[in-house]
Design an enzyme around this catalytic site. Structure first.
Site, short mmCIF file in Angstrom:
data_model
loop_
_atom_site.label_atom_id
_atom_site.label_comp_id
_atom_site.label_asym_id
_atom_site.label_seq_id
_atom_site.Cartn_x
_atom_site.Cartn_y
_atom_site.Cartn_z
N HIS A 19 0.83 -1.22 -0.05
CA HIS A 19 0.02 0.15 0.03
C HIS A 19 0.76 1.20 -0.15
O HIS A 19 0.43 2.29 -0.17
CB HIS A 19 -1.02 -0.03 1.25
N ASP A 23 -2.28 2.37 -4.14
CA ASP A 23 -3.86 2.49 -3.41
C ASP A 23 -4.72 1.25 -3.92
O ASP A 23 -4.34 0.72 -5.12
CB ASP A 23 -4.52 3.65 -3.55
#
Length: 409
Positions: A382, A386
């Site tokens: 992450h 995203d």
């Protein structure tokens, strides 16, 4: 003059090797080419042949001890010859391989004894067997060269093969005492490396997993349709994994942020695709790498994958063939697992888990049909990207697999 036998360097990345078993003891005669010891590194287990005829004069490194490559592990010379041990600093031991030892892959054998009649068993397995009171001669070894492994001993224990009944005072031990007497297995070799890397991966990245189901009914039909032709013309069998790998490579070309790595607070985005394919071995797993996979056709990619997987299982991979991947695929479908959470092969930004395909009724328009579903699990970093772009990448893989003819052009 006595010959020094050193711990060989099995690849540029090897930092430590462990003597798993000595086939000879001090004072035993040896002939040139005879197996004298087994060693294991982070990736593979091999055997060492004697480079000369003589007597095993001294063993420097005992079974179960890990040392850097280049460390002297024993001496071979004339019987009664006096030797002077080389002072060795194991932290700064030389890293170049001496030519004194010849490495050969262990042959598979159902016998559990070495050529000198000595039982072949790993140190951990021996300790487990002794603790359980097992007769080692009754245990069938399944390891390389018929060696008895800890798994063989555990199976014997589970099967009730212990010949030494517990003493009366041991039967009244408290639960706490029983816990203290649990088997303690040292973590070494490949298992140790895997443990360290998996823990480091989880601690050094922000991992999130997305799952998606893919309808591969048409893909399965295409695989069956062209399978015989590909087998006859290219001498290779196309599998669902081959199609998945091709879909991943094509998708990485469209979603370059997934073909990246987080290194030193920078995101490195690669133009090339070095595809890692996790391969399960008896004592762990390795990840051989198909380099520049973006240049391979479906058939060539399939052939490269099978060649590397076979070499991995035969212990023939070099360390350079197991590093540098930019994205990895892990397939547990053969074990009946559907969805799982693969752990990133750091510093890569993504890894795809492939589950077991299954049939289920689905509506195609107004018609209820029997369709084949393939579960996919994508773990991504992450810090690099995203959820939305990661989901878009997974959706592109889904599109290729559901429209498989796109992968042939």
């Amino acid at each position: 003059m006595a010959v020094e036998i050193v711990m060989p360097k099995l690849g540029m990345a090897m930092k430590e090797g462990t003597v798993s078993i000595w086939n000879k003891q001090v004072g035993d005669p040896v002939v040139k080419g005879e197996l004298i010891a087994s060693i294991n590194s982070e990736k593979i287990e091999m055997e060492i042949e004697s480079p000369a005829e003589g007597t095993l004069l001294d063993i420097i490194v005992p079974e179960g001890q890990g040392v850097p490559p280049g460390t002297v592990i024993c001496y071979i010379g004339d019987a009664g010859e006096q030797i002077t041990r080389v002072e060795q600093n194991l932290e700064t031991a030389k890293t170049e391989v001496a030519a004194a030892a010849t490495i050969t892959k262990q042959p598979q054998s159902s016998a559990g004894k070495a050529s000198n009649g000595r039982l072949k068993i790993s140190p951990v397995a021996r300790k487990m067997a002794e603790a359980a009171g097992l007769d080692l001669n009754t245990i069938q070894g399944t390891g390389p060269g018929g060696r008895i492994t800890k798994e063989d001993v555990q199976q014997a224990i589970d099967g009730g093969c212990s010949i030494e009944p517990p003493k009366q005072n041991e039967m009244v031990n408290s639960l706490a005492d029983s816990v203290e007497q649990a088997q303690k297995l040292p973590v070494t070799g490949m298992r140790k490396v895997i443990a360290e890397r998996m823990q480091e991966s989880l601690q050094s990245s922000a991992q999130l997993t997305l799952t998606m189901k893919v309808d591969v009914t048409d893909l399965m039909a295409l695989q069956k349709q062209i399978g015989e032709t590909v087998q006859a013309r290219y001498e290779t069998k196309l599998t669902v994994t081959d199609f998945v790998a091709r879909a991943v490579v094509l998708s990485l070309g469209q979603h370059k942020e997934m073909n990246s790595a987080y290194i030193d607070d920078q995101i490195h985005i690669f133009d090339h695709v070095h595809l890692g394919m996790a391969v399960a071995l008896e004592k762990g797993l390795v990840v051989p790498v198909i380099r520049h996979a973006q240049n391979d056709s479906l058939v060539q990619l399939a052939k490269n994958m099978k060649t590397l997987a076979e070499r991995a299982r035969n212990g023939q991979l070099g360390s350079d063939e197991m590093k540098g991947s930019t994205f990895t695929i892990s397939n547990l479908g053969a074990y009946g697992v559907e969805h799982f959470t693969p752990i990133l092969n750091s510093p890569e930004a993504g890894i795809l888990g492939v589950g077991a395909a299954y049939d289920t009724p689905l509506y195609k328009g107004e018609e209820l049909q029997r369709r084949t579903i393939l579960p996919l699990s994508l773990t991504f970093d992450h810090r690099v990207l995203d959820g939305a772009p990661a989901a878009a990448f997974l959706r592109t893989i889904k599109r290729y697999l559901e429209e498989p003819f796109m992968m042939l052009v």
